[in-house]
Design a protein around this motif. Structure first.
Motif, PDB file in Angstrom:
ATOM      1  N   PHE A  11     -36.985 -19.873  10.459  1.00  0.00           N
ATOM      2  CA  PHE A  11     -36.468 -18.631   9.899  1.00  0.00           C
ATOM      3  C   PHE A  11     -35.204 -18.240  10.667  1.00  0.00           C
ATOM      4  N   LEU A  12     -34.242 -17.680   9.959  1.00  0.00           N
ATOM      5  CA  LEU A  12     -33.003 -17.227  10.586  1.00  0.00           C
ATOM      6  C   LEU A  12     -32.799 -15.752  10.257  1.00  0.00           C
ATOM      7  N   LEU A  13     -32.648 -14.917  11.309  1.00  0.00           N
ATOM      8  CA  LEU A  13     -32.438 -13.482  11.151  1.00  0.00           C
ATOM      9  C   LEU A  13     -30.964 -13.150  11.372  1.00  0.00           C
ATOM     10  N   TYR A  14     -30.447 -12.275  10.524  1.00  0.00           N
ATOM     11  CA  TYR A  14     -29.028 -11.899  10.594  1.00  0.00           C
ATOM     12  C   TYR A  14     -28.908 -10.395  10.404  1.00  0.00           C
ATOM     13  N   GLN A  15     -28.068  -9.755  11.228  1.00  0.00           N
ATOM     14  CA  GLN A  15     -27.813  -8.325  11.096  1.00  0.00           C
ATOM     15  C   GLN A  15     -26.464  -8.129  10.399  1.00  0.00           C
ATOM     16  N   HIS A  16     -26.503  -7.467   9.276  1.00  0.00           N
ATOM     17  CA  HIS A  16     -25.327  -7.311   8.405  1.00  0.00           C
ATOM     18  C   HIS A  16     -24.754  -5.902   8.525  1.00  0.00           C
ATOM     19  N   PRO A  17     -23.426  -5.754   8.608  1.00  0.00           N
ATOM     20  CA  PRO A  17     -22.390  -6.787   8.509  1.00  0.00           C
ATOM     21  C   PRO A  17     -21.981  -7.321   9.885  1.00  0.00           C
ATOM     22  N   ALA A  18     -21.323  -8.465   9.862  1.00  0.00           N
ATOM     23  CA  ALA A  18     -20.721  -9.046  11.058  1.00  0.00           C
ATOM     24  C   ALA A  18     -19.525  -9.870  10.592  1.00  0.00           C
ATOM     25  N   TYR A  19     -18.670 -10.197  11.518  1.00  0.00           N
ATOM     26  CA  TYR A  19     -17.488 -10.972  11.123  1.00  0.00           C
ATOM     27  C   TYR A  19     -17.883 -12.417  10.821  1.00  0.00           C
ATOM     28  N   GLY A  20     -16.999 -13.141  10.158  1.00  0.00           N
ATOM     29  CA  GLY A  20     -17.244 -14.552   9.846  1.00  0.00           C
ATOM     30  C   GLY A  20     -18.148 -14.752   8.654  1.00  0.00           C
ATOM     31  N   ALA A  21     -18.063 -13.860   7.651  1.00  0.00           N
ATOM     32  CA  ALA A  21     -18.957 -13.941   6.492  1.00  0.00           C
ATOM     33  C   ALA A  21     -18.817 -15.270   5.751  1.00  0.00           C
ATOM     34  N   ARG A  22     -17.587 -15.731   5.562  1.00  0.00           N
ATOM     35  CA  ARG A  22     -17.381 -16.981   4.825  1.00  0.00           C
ATOM     36  C   ARG A  22     -17.903 -18.183   5.617  1.00  0.00           C
ATOM     37  N   SER A  23     -17.686 -18.171   6.928  1.00  0.00           N
ATOM     38  CA  SER A  23     -18.201 -19.255   7.772  1.00  0.00           C
ATOM     39  C   SER A  23     -19.722 -19.283   7.737  1.00  0.00           C
ATOM     40  N   LEU A  24     -20.334 -18.113   7.837  1.00  0.00           N
ATOM     41  CA  LEU A  24     -21.794 -18.033   7.829  1.00  0.00           C
ATOM     42  C   LEU A  24     -22.356 -18.486   6.489  1.00  0.00           C
ATOM     43  N   ARG A  25     -21.707 -18.110   5.386  1.00  0.00           N
ATOM     44  CA  ARG A  25     -22.198 -18.521   4.068  1.00  0.00           C
ATOM     45  C   ARG A  25     -22.204 -20.043   3.941  1.00  0.00           C
ATOM     46  N   CYS A  26     -21.157 -20.671   4.428  1.00  0.00           N
ATOM     47  CA  CYS A  26     -21.044 -22.132   4.347  1.00  0.00           C
ATOM     48  C   CYS A  26     -22.165 -22.811   5.133  1.00  0.00           C
ATOM     49  N   GLN A  27     -22.350 -22.370   6.393  1.00  0.00           N
ATOM     50  CA  GLN A  27     -23.373 -22.993   7.234  1.00  0.00           C
ATOM     51  C   GLN A  27     -24.780 -22.662   6.751  1.00  0.00           C
ATOM     52  N   LEU A  28     -24.943 -21.449   6.237  1.00  0.00           N
ATOM     53  CA  LEU A  28     -26.249 -21.037   5.729  1.00  0.00           C
ATOM     54  C   LEU A  28     -26.680 -21.921   4.566  1.00  0.00           C
ATOM     55  N   ARG A  29     -25.761 -22.198   3.659  1.00  0.00           N
ATOM     56  CA  ARG A  29     -26.069 -23.072   2.530  1.00  0.00           C
ATOM     57  C   ARG A  29     -26.463 -24.467   3.015  1.00  0.00           C
ATOM     58  N   TRP A  30     -25.729 -24.959   4.020  1.00  0.00           N
ATOM     59  CA  TRP A  30     -26.007 -26.293   4.547  1.00  0.00           C
ATOM     60  C   TRP A  30     -27.393 -26.339   5.192  1.00  0.00           C
ATOM     61  N   MET A  31     -27.724 -25.314   6.000  1.00  0.00           N
ATOM     62  CA  MET A  31     -29.024 -25.286   6.684  1.00  0.00           C
ATOM     63  C   MET A  31     -30.177 -25.154   5.690  1.00  0.00           C
ATOM     64  N   LYS A  32     -29.985 -24.408   4.639  1.00  0.00           N
ATOM     65  CA  LYS A  32     -31.032 -24.249   3.636  1.00  0.00           C
ATOM     66  C   LYS A  32     -31.274 -25.558   2.890  1.00  0.00           C
ATOM     67  N   ARG A  33     -30.187 -26.260   2.591  1.00  0.00           N
ATOM     68  CA  ARG A  33     -30.304 -27.503   1.827  1.00  0.00           C
ATOM     69  C   ARG A  33     -30.849 -28.648   2.685  1.00  0.00           C
ATOM     70  N   ILE A  34     -30.365 -28.778   3.921  1.00  0.00           N
ATOM     71  CA  ILE A  34     -30.745 -29.903   4.769  1.00  0.00           C
ATOM     72  C   ILE A  34     -32.000 -29.623   5.588  1.00  0.00           C
ATOM     73  N   LYS A  35     -32.094 -28.412   6.143  1.00  0.00           N
ATOM     74  CA  LYS A  35     -33.209 -28.086   7.032  1.00  0.00           C
ATOM     75  C   LYS A  35     -34.321 -27.285   6.357  1.00  0.00           C
ATOM     76  N   GLY A  36     -34.062 -26.773   5.183  1.00  0.00           N
ATOM     77  CA  GLY A  36     -35.085 -25.996   4.484  1.00  0.00           C
ATOM     78  C   GLY A  36     -35.406 -24.673   5.151  1.00  0.00           C
ATOM     79  N   ILE A  37     -34.425 -24.065   5.850  1.00  0.00           N
ATOM     80  CA  ILE A  37     -34.704 -22.818   6.557  1.00  0.00           C
ATOM     81  C   ILE A  37     -34.851 -21.666   5.572  1.00  0.00           C
ATOM     82  N   LYS A  38     -35.542 -20.620   6.014  1.00  0.00           N
ATOM     83  CA  LYS A  38     -35.651 -19.373   5.274  1.00  0.00           C
ATOM     84  C   LYS A  38     -34.812 -18.334   6.012  1.00  0.00           C
ATOM     85  N   SER A  39     -34.043 -17.555   5.292  1.00  0.00           N
ATOM     86  CA  SER A  39     -33.107 -16.623   5.924  1.00  0.00           C
ATOM     87  C   SER A  39     -33.425 -15.178   5.561  1.00  0.00           C
TER      88      SER A  39
END
Length: 750
Positions: A467-495
């Motif tokens: 599981f990945l916890l995130y406090q919104h908002p924070a800087y780097g939204a586009r970077s986080l979206r990219c990595q979040l998609r990758w982690m969900k697809r490859i690692k199956g994480i829940k966010s």
């Protein structure tokens, strides 16, 4: 906090292996007794091994240690540092290597820094530092002990970085080892006992008195190691004065230690040796307590005072050292009289006064001890759940953006949630701080580059299905979206995202947000939709998000933000003059209504207390007091007023403008501040917070601020008292992270 787990979860959990590390081989001293007590009552799915620091001789000569080994308990010997620092560390590494242990639980106070450092090196994710004391257990009477104290003082600071969880037997013990910054994250685990075992027995009293040759005597007793810390020398001094006029008094000392010979020699010098019983160590202390008539506890410092608690369980009247280094937490039956050891006459008078009373013992101490959380059956069950939670928490990572602490509350909500995550045992993943508005474009560019590398690293190390916890908002939204998609697809994480603010909804506050609206719109409407669960403020915000295309079953209400604080609560009665407190950003742009309120003819009799930054003092009126700006952690104890006001915008007629309209959806953090302070609130009738205030009866709801003083005067004292009682219940929850934990548990496990 741990009530969200059930026995069923524990029963189906895989076996958890825990290593307890102690400073000494087993004896009947306080820490060792506490540890064994929990070991004997812990859940069956928790398998505990022990490692004790001891020379080979000490290990073999410890009868209690050998008895445990004979019963099949795994007890390992660690070379003590006094014998070899190198072998000590090698032994620790050898024992902890190989992935045998899920948790290392250090019961060695400051020395735990070395132990937990080794555990970290061996890849053990759960490392508990446990404080059992409020000071070092030796005197600074030589150069060697001074050097030792300096070394251990360094260890006290190092342990805070090596431990992943903090425990203590009392708040004072936690403060001593972990410091005030970590006390919010420290779990107080009571030194609990088997209450029934200590029940007074007339039969055992007669049996042991006969064995000791005690007949028709009044017995003063003490249980503890015979060391300078336990201060038995003071008891001998007091007893010398008593024995002159009371030859029927006896002093029973149960325990062994380095001061034994010194104490015996002193007793001979005082001429009281025939009346002092040095019983030595015993495995059946609870039975020997029956011999005593008064229990004496002159310790110079204690983590809690286990012996004092046990004496109360036997129903004994007790006299204890009134010192800041001896916590009062262990006083639970009303049978303890606190007198400083600097007042010897006070002790003597108290002993004589107690000896004249017919009823020596408290008739039913068991219920008081259990109610105060010292029943081992209940406390061991809690410890089992903590271990379980740690194992579950290994799979929960929280993104921690570095925050600069300031005297305004801008960082408070985020900081509190981070503290709650850490106390819950979630794995923090630290990200770099983003430069403020004074930072250069280059600095901001570098921060984003580092952020991308850190997120890429996280995507490799985070476990599958985590599981990945995130406090919104924070800087780097586009970077986080990219990595979040990758982690969900490859690692199956829940966010899971926790919303602090929706800046796209809040709009452009005096030019600070409008220039970044496209970015905030992307963060709120695109990034947030990538999360499996979004924790929002309230039902109004939830309905707004549903209209923006969020799926209803992915949204959880927080209800209200928590506000971690240990500051005192405010006044308990309604004042004769109507008064309010206003805390926060006091600038004209953010809180223009304040300046209209000050000059309002309809509120001339209203006393206004202001707290925060940005106040233009030239507008101050006769009914206004500007108290200044305070650290958010201490502000709750500084507030004055009958009610805390939650309002925004330029007008007292209604909440208007960007900030005013935003109140229709958000939970202002100042609402939590007031309630945490114990203060009822006044909120706008159209605000989202109004639903919470009405439901819980913690304040009043108004359409405007005209005639606010009259509105407050119309609240009767009985109505106000009901509000204060309701606030008190909510305040306890807010101060301890109840609402955050509840929402996170729902996101994780439902």
């Amino acid at each position: 906090m741990f009530s969200f787990f059930t026995d069923a979860i524990i029963m189906h959990m895989k076996e958890i292996r825990v290593l307890y590390v102690l400073n000494n081989p087993f004896n009947h001293a306080g820490t060792e007794s506490v540890v064994l007590n929990y070991y004997r009552h812990i859940g069956s799915d928790i398998k505990i091994d022990f490692a004790v620091h001891a020379t080979e001789k000490e290990f073999k000569e410890s009868q209690m240690t050998q008895d445990l080994i004979g019963k099949g308990v795994r007890v390992f010997r660690i070379t003590p540092r006094k014998e070899s620092i190198k072998r000590n560390y090698e032994d620790l590494i050898h024992l902890m290597s190989g992935g045998v242990y899920d948790i290392v639980h250090s019961h060695t106070d400051a020395v735990g820094a070395v132990i937990l450092k080794a555990a970290k090196r061996c890849g053990i994710k759960n490392r508990i530092a446990h404080s059992h004391n409020t000071n070092f257990t030796f005197k600074l009477d030589s150069l060697k002990t001074v050097i030792k104290a300096l070394y251990l003082s360094i260890c006290r600071y190092r342990i805070r970085s090596y431990a992943t969880s903090f425990m203590a037997c009392s708040k004072k013990a936690g403060l001593w080892l972990f410091g005030s910054r970590n006390i919010k994250k420290t779990y107080i685990l009571n030194n609990a006992i088997e209450v029934e075992k200590y029940r007074f027995s007339e039969e055992l009293r007669n049996k042991y008195r006969k064995e000791m040759g005690i007949k028709d005597c009044f017995v003063l007793g003490n249980v503890g190691r015979l060391t300078a810390q336990k201060n038995q020398l003071f008891l001998l001094d007091c007893f010398r004065m008593l024995y002159k006029d009371h030859p029927d008094f006896r002093l029973l000392l149960i325990g062994e230690g380095s001061d034994h010979n010194k104490l015996e020699k002193t007793a001979v010098e005082y001429g009281i040796m025939e009346a002092v019983i040095f019983f030595g160590e015993s495995e059946r202390t609870w039975e020997l307590l029956n011999v005593m008539d008064i229990f004496l506890f002159p310790s110079l410092f204690e983590g809690l005072g286990m012996a004092l608690l046990e004496a109360q369980a036997n129903g004994l009247r007790c006299i204890a050292n009134d010192s800041v280094n001896v916590p009062k937490d262990s006083s639970v039956t009303g049978q303890v009289k606190w007198i400083t050891v600097k007042n010897r006459k006070g002790w003597i008078d108290a002993i004589l006064d107690a000896s004249d009373k017919k009823e020596i013992r408290c008739p039913e101490p068991e219920s008081s001890i259990s109610e105060h959380g010292y029943d081992i059956t209940k406390e061991a069950w809690k410890l089992s759940k903590i271990y379980l939670q740690m194992m579950e928490s290994n799979n929960v990572y929280s993104l921690e953006y570095a925050i600069k602490k300031e005297t305004h509350a801008g960082y408070k909500a985020t900081s509190d949630l981070s503290s709650i995550f850490r106390k819950e045992g979630y794995v923090p993943f630290n990200l770099p701080v983003y430069p403020d508005n004074t930072g250069s474009s280059l600095q901001k560019c570098i921060a984003v580059i580092i952020l991308n590398f850190k997120l890429l690293y996280l995507s490799f190390i985070i476990p599958n299905q985590a599981f990945l916890l995130y406090q919104h908002p924070a800087y780097g939204a586009r970077s986080l979206r990219c990595q979040l998609r990758w982690m969900k697809r490859i690692k199956g994480i829940k966010s899971i995202a926790v919303i602090h603010d929706l800046n796209s909804l809040r709009g452009g506050i005096v030019g600070s947000l409008s220039v970044k609206y496209d970015y905030y719109d992307f963060a709120d409407r695109v990034l947030l939709k990538e999360f499996d669960t979004v924790i929002c403020h309230n039902e109004k915000m939830r309905q707004y998000l549903i209209k923006q295309g969020f799926l209803p079953d992915r949204l959880i209400n927080m209800e209200i933000f928590d506000y971690l604080t240990e500051g005192k609560s405010v006044q308990t009665e309604k004042g004769s003059v109507p008064s309010i407190a206003i805390a926060g950003n006091l600038t004209v742009g953010k809180s223009g209504y304040i300046y209209e309120l000050i000059g309002s003819e309809s509120n001339r009799e209203l006393k206004i207390n202001l707290y925060g930054s940005g106040f233009q003092k030239e507008y101050i009126g006769e009914n206004t007091i500007y108290h200044g700006s305070f650290d958010p952690d201490i502000l709750p104890g500084k507030l004055e007023g009958d009610f805390g006001l939650v309002w925004d915008g330029p007008s007292i007629q209604t909440c208007a403008g960007n900030t005013g309209e935003y109140l229709k959806y958000n939970n202002p953090h100042k609402l939590s501040l007031y309630l945490a302070s114990g203060m009822p609130v006044i909120v706008w009738s159209q605000s989202a917070a109004a639903d919470f205030v009405r439901k819980n009866g913690v304040g009043i709801v108004v359409d405007s601020l005209y005639g606010l003083g009259i509105v407050i005067n119309n609240v009767s004292h009985s109505e106000y008292d009901r509000m204060r009682e309701n606030v008190r219940n909510i305040s306890n929850r807010i101060r301890n992270g109840y609402y955050s934990v509840k929402a996170i548990k729902k996101a994780l496990y439902e």
